[in-house]
Design a protein around this motif. Structure first.
Motif, PDB file in Angstrom:
ATOM      1  N   ASP A 271       0.805  -1.217   0.000  1.00  8.09           N
ATOM      2  CA  ASP A 271       0.000   0.000   0.000  1.00  8.09           C
ATOM      3  C   ASP A 271       0.837   1.266   0.000  1.00  8.09           C
ATOM      4  O   ASP A 271       0.296   2.369   0.030  1.00  8.09           O
ATOM      5  N   HIS A 272       2.161   1.123  -0.031  1.00  7.41           N
ATOM      6  CA  HIS A 272       3.050   2.281  -0.090  1.00  7.41           C
ATOM      7  C   HIS A 272       3.602   2.455  -1.506  1.00  7.41           C
ATOM      8  O   HIS A 272       4.773   2.782  -1.697  1.00  7.41           O
ATOM      9  N   VAL A 273       2.761   2.214  -2.488  1.00  8.34           N
ATOM     10  CA  VAL A 273       3.198   2.323  -3.884  1.00  8.34           C
ATOM     11  C   VAL A 273       3.633   3.741  -4.196  1.00  8.34           C
ATOM     12  O   VAL A 273       4.634   3.961  -4.893  1.00  8.34           O
ATOM     13  N   ARG A 274       2.905   4.712  -3.680  1.00  6.07           N
ATOM     14  CA  ARG A 274       3.234   6.112  -3.939  1.00  6.07           C
ATOM     15  C   ARG A 274       4.611   6.447  -3.385  1.00  6.07           C
ATOM     16  O   ARG A 274       5.406   7.117  -4.054  1.00  6.07           O
ATOM     17  N   MET A 275       4.919   5.977  -2.180  1.00 11.83           N
ATOM     18  CA  MET A 275       6.226   6.264  -1.587  1.00 11.83           C
ATOM     19  C   MET A 275       7.347   5.628  -2.393  1.00 11.83           C
ATOM     20  O   MET A 275       8.400   6.230  -2.584  1.00 11.83           O
ATOM     21  N   ARG A 276       7.141   4.422  -2.865  1.00 10.04           N
ATOM     22  CA  ARG A 276       8.168   3.781  -3.687  1.00 10.04           C
ATOM     23  C   ARG A 276       8.415   4.574  -4.965  1.00 10.04           C
ATOM     24  O   ARG A 276       9.563   4.727  -5.400  1.00 10.04           O
ATOM     25  N   LEU A 277       7.350   5.067  -5.557  1.00 10.29           N
ATOM     26  CA  LEU A 277       7.497   5.870  -6.771  1.00 10.29           C
ATOM     27  C   LEU A 277       8.277   7.147  -6.489  1.00 10.29           C
ATOM     28  O   LEU A 277       9.143   7.548  -7.277  1.00 10.29           O
ATOM     29  N   VAL A 278       7.991   7.788  -5.360  1.00  8.99           N
ATOM     30  CA  VAL A 278       8.703   9.017  -4.988  1.00  8.99           C
ATOM     31  C   VAL A 278      10.193   8.738  -4.817  1.00  8.99           C
ATOM     32  O   VAL A 278      11.045   9.507  -5.289  1.00  8.99           O
ATOM     33  N   LEU A 279      10.535   7.635  -4.161  1.00  5.09           N
ATOM     34  CA  LEU A 279      11.941   7.321  -3.923  1.00  5.09           C
ATOM     35  C   LEU A 279      12.669   7.023  -5.230  1.00  5.09           C
ATOM     36  O   LEU A 279      13.800   7.474  -5.447  1.00  5.09           O
ATOM     37  N   ILE A 280      12.029   6.264  -6.101  1.00  8.19           N
ATOM     38  CA  ILE A 280      12.661   5.939  -7.386  1.00  8.19           C
ATOM     39  C   ILE A 280      12.871   7.199  -8.214  1.00  8.19           C
ATOM     40  O   ILE A 280      13.941   7.407  -8.807  1.00  8.19           O
ATOM     41  N   GLU A 281      11.852   8.043  -8.248  1.00  7.87           N
ATOM     42  CA  GLU A 281      11.964   9.261  -9.049  1.00  7.87           C
ATOM     43  C   GLU A 281      12.948  10.258  -8.450  1.00  7.87           C
ATOM     44  O   GLU A 281      13.410  11.174  -9.151  1.00  7.87           O
ATOM     45  N   LYS A 282      13.254  10.121  -7.170  1.00  5.32           N
ATOM     46  CA  LYS A 282      14.328  10.947  -6.582  1.00  5.32           C
ATOM     47  C   LYS A 282      15.657  10.628  -7.259  1.00  5.32           C
ATOM     48  O   LYS A 282      16.439  11.539  -7.573  1.00  5.32           O
ATOM     49  N   ASP A 283      15.935   9.355  -7.509  1.00 10.52           N
ATOM     50  CA  ASP A 283      17.145   8.977  -8.242  1.00 10.52           C
ATOM     51  C   ASP A 283      17.117   9.516  -9.669  1.00 10.52           C
ATOM     52  O   ASP A 283      18.142   9.966 -10.194  1.00 10.52           O
ATOM     53  N   VAL A 284      15.954   9.462 -10.309  1.00 18.69           N
ATOM     54  CA  VAL A 284      15.831   9.983 -11.674  1.00 18.69           C
ATOM     55  C   VAL A 284      16.124  11.477 -11.701  1.00 18.69           C
ATOM     56  O   VAL A 284      16.833  11.978 -12.579  1.00 18.69           O
ATOM     57  N   TYR A 285      15.579  12.202 -10.728  1.00 19.43           N
ATOM     58  CA  TYR A 285      15.816  13.646 -10.641  1.00 19.43           C
ATOM     59  C   TYR A 285      17.310  13.945 -10.443  1.00 19.43           C
ATOM     60  O   TYR A 285      17.878  14.804 -11.123  1.00 19.43           O
ATOM     61  N   ASP A 286      17.947  13.232  -9.517  1.00 18.83           N
ATOM     62  CA  ASP A 286      19.379  13.445  -9.268  1.00 18.83           C
ATOM     63  C   ASP A 286      20.208  13.117 -10.502  1.00 18.83           C
ATOM     64  O   ASP A 286      21.214  13.788 -10.787  1.00 18.83           O
ATOM     65  N   PHE A 287      19.802  12.096 -11.234  1.00 16.17           N
ATOM     66  CA  PHE A 287      20.494  11.760 -12.479  1.00 16.17           C
ATOM     67  C   PHE A 287      20.350  12.896 -13.487  1.00 16.17           C
ATOM     68  O   PHE A 287      21.307  13.223 -14.212  1.00 16.17           O
ATOM     69  N   GLY A 288      19.175  13.504 -13.546  1.00 19.09           N
ATOM     70  CA  GLY A 288      18.985  14.638 -14.445  1.00 19.09           C
ATOM     71  C   GLY A 288      19.901  15.800 -14.113  1.00 19.09           C
ATOM     72  O   GLY A 288      20.431  16.470 -15.011  1.00 19.09           O
ATOM     73  N   ILE A 289      20.130  16.053 -12.815  1.00 23.63           N
ATOM     74  CA  ILE A 289      21.053  17.117 -12.408  1.00 23.63           C
ATOM     75  C   ILE A 289      22.469  16.800 -12.892  1.00 23.63           C
ATOM     76  O   ILE A 289      23.198  17.690 -13.369  1.00 23.63           O
ATOM     77  N   ILE A 290      22.884  15.536 -12.791  1.00 24.04           N
ATOM     78  CA  ILE A 290      24.217  15.153 -13.272  1.00 24.04           C
ATOM     79  C   ILE A 290      24.311  15.363 -14.779  1.00 24.04           C
ATOM     80  O   ILE A 290      25.360  15.797 -15.294  1.00 24.04           O
ATOM     81  N   LEU A 291      23.242  15.074 -15.515  1.00 19.59           N
ATOM     82  CA  LEU A 291      23.261  15.328 -16.962  1.00 19.59           C
ATOM     83  C   LEU A 291      23.459  16.811 -17.243  1.00 19.59           C
ATOM     84  O   LEU A 291      24.238  17.185 -18.136  1.00 19.59           O
ATOM     85  N   PHE A 292      22.773  17.679 -16.510  1.00 13.31           N
ATOM     86  CA  PHE A 292      22.977  19.114 -16.681  1.00 13.31           C
ATOM     87  C   PHE A 292      24.425  19.499 -16.370  1.00 13.31           C
ATOM     88  O   PHE A 292      24.999  20.375 -17.036  1.00 13.31           O
ATOM     89  N   GLU A 293      25.007  18.878 -15.373  1.00 11.10           N
ATOM     90  CA  GLU A 293      26.402  19.178 -15.037  1.00 11.10           C
ATOM     91  C   GLU A 293      27.349  18.732 -16.147  1.00 11.10           C
ATOM     92  O   GLU A 293      28.328  19.420 -16.462  1.00 11.10           O
ATOM     93  N   LEU A 294      27.069  17.569 -16.752  1.00  8.00           N
ATOM     94  CA  LEU A 294      27.901  17.100 -17.864  1.00  8.00           C
ATOM     95  C   LEU A 294      27.781  18.021 -19.068  1.00  8.00           C
ATOM     96  O   LEU A 294      28.748  18.253 -19.797  1.00  8.00           O
ATOM     97  N   ILE A 295      26.604  18.572 -19.290  1.00  8.66           N
ATOM     98  CA  ILE A 295      26.376  19.432 -20.449  1.00  8.66           C
ATOM     99  C   ILE A 295      26.940  20.833 -20.226  1.00  8.66           C
ATOM    100  O   ILE A 295      27.547  21.424 -21.129  1.00  8.66           O
ATOM    101  N   THR A 296      26.772  21.373 -19.037  1.00  9.48           N
ATOM    102  CA  THR A 296      27.255  22.732 -18.752  1.00  9.48           C
ATOM    103  C   THR A 296      28.721  22.752 -18.329  1.00  9.48           C
ATOM    104  O   THR A 296      29.365  23.804 -18.398  1.00  9.48           O
ATOM    105  N   GLY A 297      29.226  21.608 -17.852  1.00 11.61           N
ATOM    106  CA  GLY A 297      30.603  21.564 -17.372  1.00 11.61           C
ATOM    107  C   GLY A 297      30.787  22.222 -16.022  1.00 11.61           C
ATOM    108  O   GLY A 297      31.910  22.489 -15.602  1.00 11.61           O
ATOM    109  N   ARG A 298      29.684  22.465 -15.309  1.00 16.76           N
ATOM    110  CA  ARG A 298      29.737  23.154 -14.025  1.00 16.76           C
ATOM    111  C   ARG A 298      29.028  22.334 -12.952  1.00 16.76           C
ATOM    112  O   ARG A 298      28.076  21.603 -13.235  1.00 16.76           O
ATOM    113  N   ARG A 299      29.497  22.505 -11.726  1.00 19.71           N
ATOM    114  CA  ARG A 299      28.848  21.880 -10.573  1.00 19.71           C
ATOM    115  C   ARG A 299      27.602  22.675 -10.239  1.00 19.71           C
ATOM    116  O   ARG A 299      27.674  23.851  -9.892  1.00 19.71           O
ATOM    117  N   LEU A 300      26.443  22.058 -10.358  1.00 15.35           N
ATOM    118  CA  LEU A 300      25.179  22.749 -10.161  1.00 15.35           C
ATOM    119  C   LEU A 300      24.602  22.455  -8.783  1.00 15.35           C
ATOM    120  O   LEU A 300      24.979  21.496  -8.117  1.00 15.35           O
TER     121      LEU A 300
END
Length: 410
Positions: A271-300
């Motif tokens: 019954d904690h499906v929503r929480m699992r989704l939030v945790l997984i998408e936290k990793d996706v969000y952090d990965f997106g920040i790393i992609l921006f850092e690779l593209i800009t060449g700066r620590r964001l």
């Protein structure tokens, strides 16, 4: 009795006395009745109260004992969600030795020159990383935790996860050390350091380390591969992903480290499906920040965090672009990778990064789908990357996706 029936005495003549008692019979009758009443009262009141107290103690003591046990169980559960109790360091050490070799504290002291400041590779939130030289003239990376009591859970997670799950893009744990209050982890030495070392910080005027575009897309591919594998196969979310947690070997193969904040999503209730989704998408969000850092060449700095040591203004600028649906990021892309025939690929990776950091978690893609997209982008660079630049020795094929499942475990 000596003066009984004697005449000439003052006062009236006493009546006859018998030898039965000095007290009147009525006294004895009263005395006996009182004793009987007292005994009856004791049997009626005191005996049941004594039995009540006895029974009450038999009920209250186990109840208190049960409450104390419940408090202890809660404390243990809060301390180690992995159901691992560190009652004694020897017990923990014996358990970990089933997964990873134990190393001696004395040998690690000698290898790091007694944890000399000259051998410091970097400072983290939980410990200090040192460069260690072993007798066969090879190097290791030794992480010494700051406070053993404060980071008990971090130490167990950072030991158990790499010890049980081996992957080409997960930092390999070679050993551990438990000595009194010392908690030490030993890894392979990464000659290219952390990804954050290759990014420009806000207080730096000139970037001395520059990554080419093929290296950047190769790093993005490796991270996407590792996160897909963790989410699908291991049911683990990292929850602390950042460029400081990404180590680069001599071939710029990325290795994810620092699992001290990770969680096991398969242990959550259905019954904690929503929480699992939030945790997984936290990793996706952090990965997106790393992609921006690779593209800009700066620590964001993500706009949800407070980091005054990184370029937060640039991240705010990017976020404004996202919320206004503007895809023109040409003014923030690292100039060292533009105009070399990769611009269309850079724009494609920008689109992936924007999808990863969308405000609604339902709109963010899964890591498996992200890996497929980046893998297709990488195909055109692999021959050049292998032959002319890095000569990579691939342990596993890049195509690790079969339907929605990851088949290859490196």
């Amino acid at each position: 009795m000596s003066f009984d029936n004697k005449s000439g005495l003052c006062g009236g003549i006493l009546g006859s006395c018998d030898d039965e008692s000095l007290f009147d019979r009525s006294f004895w009758y009263s005395f006996i009745i009182g004793v009987v009443f007292a005994a009856a009262s004791f049997m009626y009141y005191c005996a049941p109260w004594t039995e009540f107290q006895k029974r009450r103690s038999n009920v209250i003591y186990p109840l208190r004992k049960k409450q104390n046990h419940q408090k202890y169980t809660r404390k243990v559960a809060e301390l180690l969600p992995l159901a691992l109790q560190e009652k004694r360091s020897k017990e923990l050490s014996r358990m970990l030795e089933r997964l990873i070799p134990r190393m001696g504290f004395t040998e690690l002291c000698k290898a790091t020159d007694y944890f000399s400041q000259d051998n410091i590779l970097g400072l983290g939130t939980t410990g200090i990383m040192y460069k260690a030289k072993v007798p066969n003239n090879t190097f290791l990376a030794v992480k010494r935790l700051y406070d053993a009591d404060k980071y008990k859970r971090d130490f167990v997670l950072e030991t158990m996860i790499p010890g049980r799950h081996s992957h080409r893009n997960i930092a390999s744990l070679l050993g551990f050390c438990i000595e009194k209050n010392e908690r030490i982890l030993v890894y392979n030495y990464m000659s290219n350091g952390r990804l954050s070392d290759w990014l420009l910080h806000s207080d730096e005027g000139h970037q001395t380390l520059i990554l080419g575009w093929p290296e950047r897309i190769h790093i993005a591919l490796g991270l996407a591969r590792a996160l897909s594998w963790l989410h699908k196969k291991c049911k683990i979310v990292h929850l602390n992903l950042g460029s400081e947690c990404v180590l680069l070997d001599n071939n710029f193969e990325p290795k994810i480290s620092n699992f001290g904040k990770a969680k096991f999503i398969n242990q959550m209730l259905e019954d904690h499906v929503r929480m699992r989704l939030v945790l997984i998408e936290k990793d996706v969000y952090d990965f997106g920040i790393i992609l921006f850092e690779l593209i800009t060449g700066r620590r964001l700095c993500p706009w949800t965090d407070s980091c005054d040591r990184v370029d937060g203004s640039l991240m705010n600028y990017i976020s404004n672009k996202l919320f206004t649906d503007s895809m023109d990021f040409s003014d923030v892309v690292d100039k060292s990778i533009t105009g070399k025939g990769f611009d269309h690929k850079i724009l494609h990776l920008l689109e992936v990064a924007c999808d990863c950091v969308k405000p609604s978690i339902e709109q963010r893609p899964k890591m498996v789908d992200i890996y497929k997209t980046i893998s297709a982008m990488w195909e055109g660079y692999r021959p050049w990357f292998d032959s002319e630049r890095l000569k990579l020795s691939m342990v596993c094929p890049d195509q690790m996706i079969c339907g929605n499942e990851i088949e290859c475990i490196c």
